[in-house]
Design a protein around this motif. Structure first.
Motif, PDB file in Angstrom:
ATOM      1  N   ILE A  81       0.829  -1.205   0.000  1.00 24.96           N
ATOM      2  CA  ILE A  81       0.000   0.000   0.000  1.00 24.96           C
ATOM      3  C   ILE A  81       0.869   1.262   0.000  1.00 24.96           C
ATOM      4  O   ILE A  81       0.557   2.243  -0.683  1.00 24.96           O
ATOM      5  CB  ILE A  81      -1.000  -0.034   1.170  1.00 24.96           C
ATOM      6  CG1 ILE A  81      -2.109  -1.046   0.839  1.00 24.96           C
ATOM      7  CG2 ILE A  81      -1.607   1.355   1.433  1.00 24.96           C
ATOM      8  CD1 ILE A  81      -3.168  -1.226   1.882  1.00 24.96           C
ATOM      9  N   ILE A  82       1.984   1.238   0.721  1.00 22.88           N
ATOM     10  CA  ILE A  82       2.922   2.374   0.669  1.00 22.88           C
ATOM     11  C   ILE A  82       3.418   2.572  -0.763  1.00 22.88           C
ATOM     12  O   ILE A  82       3.438   3.691  -1.294  1.00 22.88           O
ATOM     13  CB  ILE A  82       4.110   2.154   1.614  1.00 22.88           C
ATOM     14  CG1 ILE A  82       3.657   2.187   3.074  1.00 22.88           C
ATOM     15  CG2 ILE A  82       5.208   3.213   1.380  1.00 22.88           C
ATOM     16  CD1 ILE A  82       4.726   1.742   4.067  1.00 22.88           C
ATOM     17  N   LEU A  83       3.812   1.483  -1.396  1.00 21.95           N
ATOM     18  CA  LEU A  83       4.347   1.567  -2.755  1.00 21.95           C
ATOM     19  C   LEU A  83       3.283   2.055  -3.740  1.00 21.95           C
ATOM     20  O   LEU A  83       3.552   2.912  -4.595  1.00 21.95           O
ATOM     21  CB  LEU A  83       4.887   0.194  -3.167  1.00 21.95           C
ATOM     22  CG  LEU A  83       5.526   0.054  -4.552  1.00 21.95           C
ATOM     23  CD1 LEU A  83       6.526   1.159  -4.846  1.00 21.95           C
ATOM     24  CD2 LEU A  83       6.184  -1.315  -4.673  1.00 21.95           C
ATOM     25  N   LEU A  84       2.075   1.549  -3.612  1.00 21.73           N
ATOM     26  CA  LEU A  84       1.000   2.001  -4.505  1.00 21.73           C
ATOM     27  C   LEU A  84       0.684   3.477  -4.295  1.00 21.73           C
ATOM     28  O   LEU A  84       0.430   4.212  -5.257  1.00 21.73           O
ATOM     29  CB  LEU A  84      -0.256   1.155  -4.274  1.00 21.73           C
ATOM     30  CG  LEU A  84      -0.207  -0.270  -4.816  1.00 21.73           C
ATOM     31  CD1 LEU A  84      -1.399  -1.082  -4.329  1.00 21.73           C
ATOM     32  CD2 LEU A  84      -0.143  -0.279  -6.346  1.00 21.73           C
ATOM     33  N   LYS A  85       0.740   3.920  -3.041  1.00 24.26           N
ATOM     34  CA  LYS A  85       0.485   5.338  -2.763  1.00 24.26           C
ATOM     35  C   LYS A  85       1.527   6.210  -3.469  1.00 24.26           C
ATOM     36  O   LYS A  85       1.204   7.259  -4.036  1.00 24.26           O
ATOM     37  CB  LYS A  85       0.522   5.576  -1.254  1.00 24.26           C
ATOM     38  CG  LYS A  85       0.075   6.973  -0.835  1.00 24.26           C
ATOM     39  CD  LYS A  85       1.208   7.943  -0.741  1.00 24.26           C
ATOM     40  CE  LYS A  85       0.693   9.341  -0.356  1.00 24.26           C
ATOM     41  NZ  LYS A  85       1.777  10.352  -0.382  1.00 24.26           N
ATOM     42  N   LEU A  86       2.762   5.775  -3.470  1.00 23.34           N
ATOM     43  CA  LEU A  86       3.829   6.544  -4.115  1.00 23.34           C
ATOM     44  C   LEU A  86       3.688   6.524  -5.635  1.00 23.34           C
ATOM     45  O   LEU A  86       4.009   7.514  -6.303  1.00 23.34           O
ATOM     46  CB  LEU A  86       5.196   6.012  -3.683  1.00 23.34           C
ATOM     47  CG  LEU A  86       5.522   6.255  -2.201  1.00 23.34           C
ATOM     48  CD1 LEU A  86       6.750   5.478  -1.778  1.00 23.34           C
ATOM     49  CD2 LEU A  86       5.711   7.750  -1.919  1.00 23.34           C
ATOM     50  N   ILE A  87       3.195   5.419  -6.189  1.00 26.87           N
ATOM     51  CA  ILE A  87       2.912   5.388  -7.624  1.00 26.87           C
ATOM     52  C   ILE A  87       1.797   6.378  -7.951  1.00 26.87           C
ATOM     53  O   ILE A  87       1.876   7.126  -8.927  1.00 26.87           O
ATOM     54  CB  ILE A  87       2.528   3.956  -8.068  1.00 26.87           C
ATOM     55  CG1 ILE A  87       3.746   3.038  -7.990  1.00 26.87           C
ATOM     56  CG2 ILE A  87       1.962   3.963  -9.502  1.00 26.87           C
ATOM     57  CD1 ILE A  87       3.451   1.565  -8.243  1.00 26.87           C
ATOM     58  N   GLU A  89       1.195   9.109  -6.476  1.00 32.56           N
ATOM     59  CA  GLU A  89       1.744  10.469  -6.406  1.00 32.56           C
ATOM     60  C   GLU A  89       2.538  10.842  -7.658  1.00 32.56           C
ATOM     61  O   GLU A  89       2.723  12.027  -7.930  1.00 32.56           O
ATOM     62  CB  GLU A  89       2.635  10.616  -5.171  1.00 32.56           C
ATOM     63  CG  GLU A  89       1.884  10.572  -3.847  1.00 32.56           C
ATOM     64  CD  GLU A  89       0.883  11.700  -3.684  1.00 32.56           C
ATOM     65  OE1 GLU A  89       1.015  12.721  -4.369  1.00 32.56           O
ATOM     66  OE2 GLU A  89      -0.056  11.545  -2.882  1.00 32.56           O
ATOM     67  N   THR A  90       2.992   9.854  -8.433  1.00 34.65           N
ATOM     68  CA  THR A  90       3.741  10.180  -9.648  1.00 34.65           C
ATOM     69  C   THR A  90       2.834  10.772 -10.728  1.00 34.65           C
ATOM     70  O   THR A  90       3.301  11.515 -11.594  1.00 34.65           O
ATOM     71  CB  THR A  90       4.469   8.942 -10.226  1.00 34.65           C
ATOM     72  OG1 THR A  90       3.505   7.979 -10.685  1.00 34.65           O
ATOM     73  CG2 THR A  90       5.390   8.317  -9.186  1.00 34.65           C
ATOM     74  N   ASP A  91       1.545  10.415 -10.684  1.00 37.86           N
ATOM     75  CA  ASP A  91       0.588  10.948 -11.657  1.00 37.86           C
ATOM     76  C   ASP A  91      -0.816  10.699 -11.109  1.00 37.86           C
ATOM     77  O   ASP A  91      -1.407   9.637 -11.340  1.00 37.86           O
ATOM     78  CB  ASP A  91       0.769  10.282 -13.024  1.00 37.86           C
ATOM     79  CG  ASP A  91      -0.037  10.964 -14.127  1.00 37.86           C
ATOM     80  OD1 ASP A  91      -1.112  11.535 -13.813  1.00 37.86           O
ATOM     81  OD2 ASP A  91       0.393  10.920 -15.288  1.00 37.86           O
ATOM     82  N   ARG A  92      -1.347  11.669 -10.383  1.00 36.22           N
ATOM     83  CA  ARG A  92      -2.621  11.481  -9.685  1.00 36.22           C
ATOM     84  C   ARG A  92      -3.800  11.285 -10.635  1.00 36.22           C
ATOM     85  O   ARG A  92      -4.798  10.686 -10.244  1.00 36.22           O
ATOM     86  CB  ARG A  92      -2.894  12.673  -8.763  1.00 36.22           C
ATOM     87  CG  ARG A  92      -1.976  12.715  -7.564  1.00 36.22           C
ATOM     88  CD  ARG A  92      -2.433  13.773  -6.592  1.00 36.22           C
ATOM     89  NE  ARG A  92      -1.668  13.733  -5.363  1.00 36.22           N
ATOM     90  CZ  ARG A  92      -2.020  14.386  -4.254  1.00 36.22           C
ATOM     91  NH1 ARG A  92      -3.109  15.141  -4.256  1.00 36.22           N
ATOM     92  NH2 ARG A  92      -1.283  14.303  -3.171  1.00 36.22           N
ATOM     93  N   VAL A  93      -3.689  11.797 -11.834  1.00 39.35           N
ATOM     94  CA  VAL A  93      -4.770  11.623 -12.805  1.00 39.35           C
ATOM     95  C   VAL A  93      -4.712  10.215 -13.399  1.00 39.35           C
ATOM     96  O   VAL A  93      -5.696   9.475 -13.392  1.00 39.35           O
ATOM     97  CB  VAL A  93      -4.686  12.684 -13.922  1.00 39.35           C
ATOM     98  CG1 VAL A  93      -5.733  12.405 -15.002  1.00 39.35           C
ATOM     99  CG2 VAL A  93      -4.874  14.077 -13.337  1.00 39.35           C
ATOM    100  N   LYS A  94      -3.558   9.846 -13.872  1.00 38.44           N
ATOM    101  CA  LYS A  94      -3.392   8.530 -14.503  1.00 38.44           C
ATOM    102  C   LYS A  94      -3.694   7.395 -13.531  1.00 38.44           C
ATOM    103  O   LYS A  94      -4.291   6.384 -13.903  1.00 38.44           O
ATOM    104  CB  LYS A  94      -1.963   8.397 -15.044  1.00 38.44           C
ATOM    105  CG  LYS A  94      -1.710   7.092 -15.778  1.00 38.44           C
ATOM    106  CD  LYS A  94      -0.313   7.090 -16.383  1.00 38.44           C
ATOM    107  CE  LYS A  94      -0.078   5.820 -17.189  1.00 38.44           C
ATOM    108  NZ  LYS A  94       1.265   5.830 -17.820  1.00 38.44           N
ATOM    109  N   TYR A  95      -3.263   7.579 -12.282  1.00 39.91           N
ATOM    110  CA  TYR A  95      -3.407   6.498 -11.293  1.00 39.91           C
ATOM    111  C   TYR A  95      -4.458   6.830 -10.232  1.00 39.91           C
ATOM    112  O   TYR A  95      -4.350   6.407  -9.086  1.00 39.91           O
ATOM    113  CB  TYR A  95      -2.052   6.215 -10.644  1.00 39.91           C
ATOM    114  CG  TYR A  95      -1.013   5.759 -11.633  1.00 39.91           C
ATOM    115  CD1 TYR A  95      -1.140   4.550 -12.297  1.00 39.91           C
ATOM    116  CD2 TYR A  95       0.101   6.552 -11.912  1.00 39.91           C
ATOM    117  CE1 TYR A  95      -0.195   4.134 -13.221  1.00 39.91           C
ATOM    118  CE2 TYR A  95       1.059   6.140 -12.830  1.00 39.91           C
ATOM    119  CZ  TYR A  95       0.904   4.930 -13.482  1.00 39.91           C
ATOM    120  OH  TYR A  95       1.844   4.515 -14.396  1.00 39.91           O
ATOM    121  N   ALA A  96      -5.483   7.554 -10.644  1.00 40.78           N
ATOM    122  CA  ALA A  96      -6.535   7.959  -9.697  1.00 40.78           C
ATOM    123  C   ALA A  96      -7.200   6.763  -9.026  1.00 40.78           C
ATOM    124  O   ALA A  96      -7.609   6.829  -7.862  1.00 40.78           O
ATOM    125  CB  ALA A  96      -7.586   8.799 -10.423  1.00 40.78           C
TER     126      ALA A  96
END
Length: 201
Positions: A81-87, A89-96
């Protein structure tokens, strides 16, 4: 959720479910070795076209809380979950979708609540970046290190973030058990934890 005779993805496990790490569980204990092992697994699995066994998750339904208590697998679940949260943050639209599926849903209910000693830090500093709280116990400094480590790893692998994301949610495979009997849960907890790092009182 019952014992499943096939590997489940993290997406299948968390779908429509919420999780709580009980206070009797140790705090977050993964250090650099375990984080490196996970990133190497992700890099390896990204090159194959099937699920890769990543570990076991054992949960117990707490009807009062409306959540599954994590008997085993809390380190893996928290780390992913930490790792997914950081992903995210790299692109909040793409990974909404990450935020809605894996972090917080609806009226602000967190998908994962950690144990008492780490939960405020986990939510405020790790997931929300709101408060920089002191890391006055080892489990908190471990959480901070995990966030720092994965931030750098993602930065170093920026062209491959989409592949990393798809690998995490589709190709990391878990065996998941949800025993109904409390005595079974107690036995499983003792057997599972009779290895590795010693349990604290």
């Amino acid at each position: 959720m019952d014992a499943i005779n096939r590997l489940l993805s993290i997406e299948e496990i968390v779908k429509d479910n919420f999780f709580k790490i009980p206070d009797y569980q140790r705090g977050y204990s993964w250090e650099k070795k375990q984080l490196v092992d996970l990133t190497k697994d992700i890099e390896h699995v990204s090159k194959i076209d099937h699920k890769h066994y990543t570990g076991t998750i054992v949960v117990s339904k707490n009807e009062t809380l409306g959540k599954y208590e994590v008997v085993d697998g809390q380190q893996r679940l928290t780390t992913i979950i930490i790792l997914l949260k950081l992903i995210y943050e790299t692109d909040r639209v793409k990974y909404a979708e990450i935020k809605k599926k894996f972090i917080v849903r609806g009226d602000g209910k967190y998908v994962l609540e950690t144990n008492k000693e780490t939960n405020v830090y986990f939510k405020e500093t790790i997931l929300n970046d709101k408060k920089i709280l002191p890391e006055d116990i080892k489990s908190l400094s471990n959480l901070k290190f995990a966030k720092t480590y994965f931030s750098k790893w993602l930065e170093d692998n920026k062209p491959h973030i989409d592949i990393i994301y798809k690998t995490i949610i589709h190709k990391l495979g878990f065996i998941c058990f949800a025993p109904h009997n409390n005595s079974e849960i107690g036995i499983m907890f003792e057997v599972i934890n009779n290895r590795g790092k010693e349990l604290s009182e």
